[in-house]
Design an enzyme around this catalytic site. Structure first.
Site, PDB file in Angstrom:
ATOM      1  N   TYR A 159     -10.892 -59.092 -22.823  1.00 30.51           N
ATOM      2  CA  TYR A 159     -12.147 -58.329 -22.701  1.00 30.51           C
ATOM      3  C   TYR A 159     -12.134 -57.516 -21.401  1.00 30.51           C
ATOM      4  O   TYR A 159     -12.483 -56.341 -21.383  1.00 30.51           O
ATOM      5  CB  TYR A 159     -13.316 -59.309 -22.740  1.00 30.51           C
ATOM      6  CG  TYR A 159     -14.688 -58.703 -22.623  1.00 30.51           C
ATOM      7  CD1 TYR A 159     -15.292 -58.079 -23.711  1.00 30.51           C
ATOM      8  CD2 TYR A 159     -15.408 -58.771 -21.425  1.00 30.51           C
ATOM      9  CE1 TYR A 159     -16.576 -57.534 -23.609  1.00 30.51           C
ATOM     10  CE2 TYR A 159     -16.684 -58.229 -21.318  1.00 30.51           C
ATOM     11  CZ  TYR A 159     -17.264 -57.623 -22.413  1.00 30.51           C
ATOM     12  OH  TYR A 159     -18.528 -57.087 -22.305  1.00 30.51           O
ATOM     13  N   LYS A 163     -12.331 -53.439 -21.122  1.00 33.35           N
ATOM     14  CA  LYS A 163     -13.388 -52.734 -20.384  1.00 33.35           C
ATOM     15  C   LYS A 163     -12.808 -51.968 -19.193  1.00 33.35           C
ATOM     16  O   LYS A 163     -13.320 -50.910 -18.820  1.00 33.35           O
ATOM     17  CB  LYS A 163     -14.468 -53.725 -19.927  1.00 33.35           C
ATOM     18  CG  LYS A 163     -15.269 -54.349 -21.074  1.00 33.35           C
ATOM     19  CD  LYS A 163     -16.035 -53.323 -21.896  1.00 33.35           C
ATOM     20  CE  LYS A 163     -17.044 -53.988 -22.845  1.00 33.35           C
ATOM     21  NZ  LYS A 163     -17.722 -52.998 -23.716  1.00 33.35           N
TER      22      LYS A 163
END
Ligand code: NDP
Length: 249
Positions: A159, A163
């Protein structure tokens, strides 16, 4: 007068839903989207319409380039509403999923799903939106990123990588599109009180809140308020990764 059009990906709940309601309230025509929770998306549609707002449901998986192409065929065609013309003024890339666990335990599919949903989806949506924004010589792209994309989080490596990639895409695309008067910015959200954090039990929530200088999780409505203000921000504001994290980082 022609209403401005905004697409908010992942708007059946959480931050995306709050954005959809805020933009509709501000007079935008809102394209709302999700992959699975279509019943919840219908509730968002109902809520917008009951408040006198204007919206259109565009369910579909934004991690699929073909689905995104089909969605944009609808967005860029005249919508049958006399106050609307085809086109997009604002793109809010919000759809996202998290994954909690050790990197060494992740399967190929889980890794790919995190990258496809949080990063490739933004490429697919931007690729479709940019030609229309360029021909209008105006547009704003607002990416919903995370503070973990700036600092990295243990047990959220995929993740964080996605991002972080989104932040890099934001900075580079802002330079590419600035001559066309299109601004690209990202919001690096802190811990926001949505279903994404539903895995946390009461004790974990309290412990996490204590780590945040503001002493609490953020509300989806606070992010929506900021997204709306970015849609109205001066054209000279571009290429920024703006933290809205209660002072965490
Ligand atoms: P939620 O889980 O509450 O909502 C996620 C939304 O994205 C849902 O509408 C979901 O609908 C949609 N979605 C997920 N995958 C897809 C897909 N492939 N195609 C279309 N829609 C999809 O999460 P949040 O509101 O908390 O998160 C929104 C954004 O904010 C995400 O990008 C997240 O990474 C970011 N963020 C959130 C933080 C937090 O603490 N909550 C912190 C930092 C960033 P469906 O399930 O139907 O697909």
């Amino acid at each position: 007068m022609k209403k401005k059009n905004v697409l908010i990906t992942g708007s059946s709940r959480g931050i995306g839903r709050a954005c959809a309601l805020a933009f509709a309230e501000a007079g935008y025509h809102v394209f709302i989207n999700c992959r699975n929770s279509v019943e919840q998306l219908k509730e968002v549609e109902k809520e917008i319409l009951s408040r006198g707002g204007s919206c259109m449901m565009l369910p579909g998986d934004v991690s699929s380039p073909d689905t995104v192409r089909s969605m944009f065929r609808v967005i860029t065609s005249p919508c049958g509403n006399s106050s609307l013309q085809g086109g997009l003024d604002i793109l809010v890339n919000n759809a996202g999923i998290s994954h909690f666990g050790l990197l060494s335990d992740m399967s190929d599919e889980e890794w790919q799903n995190i990258l496809d949903t949080n990063l490739s989806s933004v490429f697919y949506c931007c690729r479709e939106a940019i030609p229309h924004m360029v021909s209008q010589k105006a547009g704003k792209i607002i990416n919903i990123s995370s503070m973990w994309g700036v600092s990295g989080a243990s047990c959220e490596a995929a993740y964080s990588a996605a991002k972080s990639g989104l932040n890099g895409l934001t900075r580079a695309l802002a330079k590419e599109l600035a001559p066309s008067n299109i601004q690209v910015n990202a919001i690096a959200c802190g811990v926001i009180d949505t279903e994404m954090n539903a895995r946390l039990n009461k004790e974990e929530r309290l412990a996490l809140a204590e780590e945040i200088p503001s002493g609490r999780f953020g509300a989806a409505e606070e992010i929506a308020q900021f997204v709306l203000s970015l849609a109205d921000a001066p054209g000279y504001l571009t290429g920024q990764i703006i933290g809205v994290d209660g002072g965490y980082l």
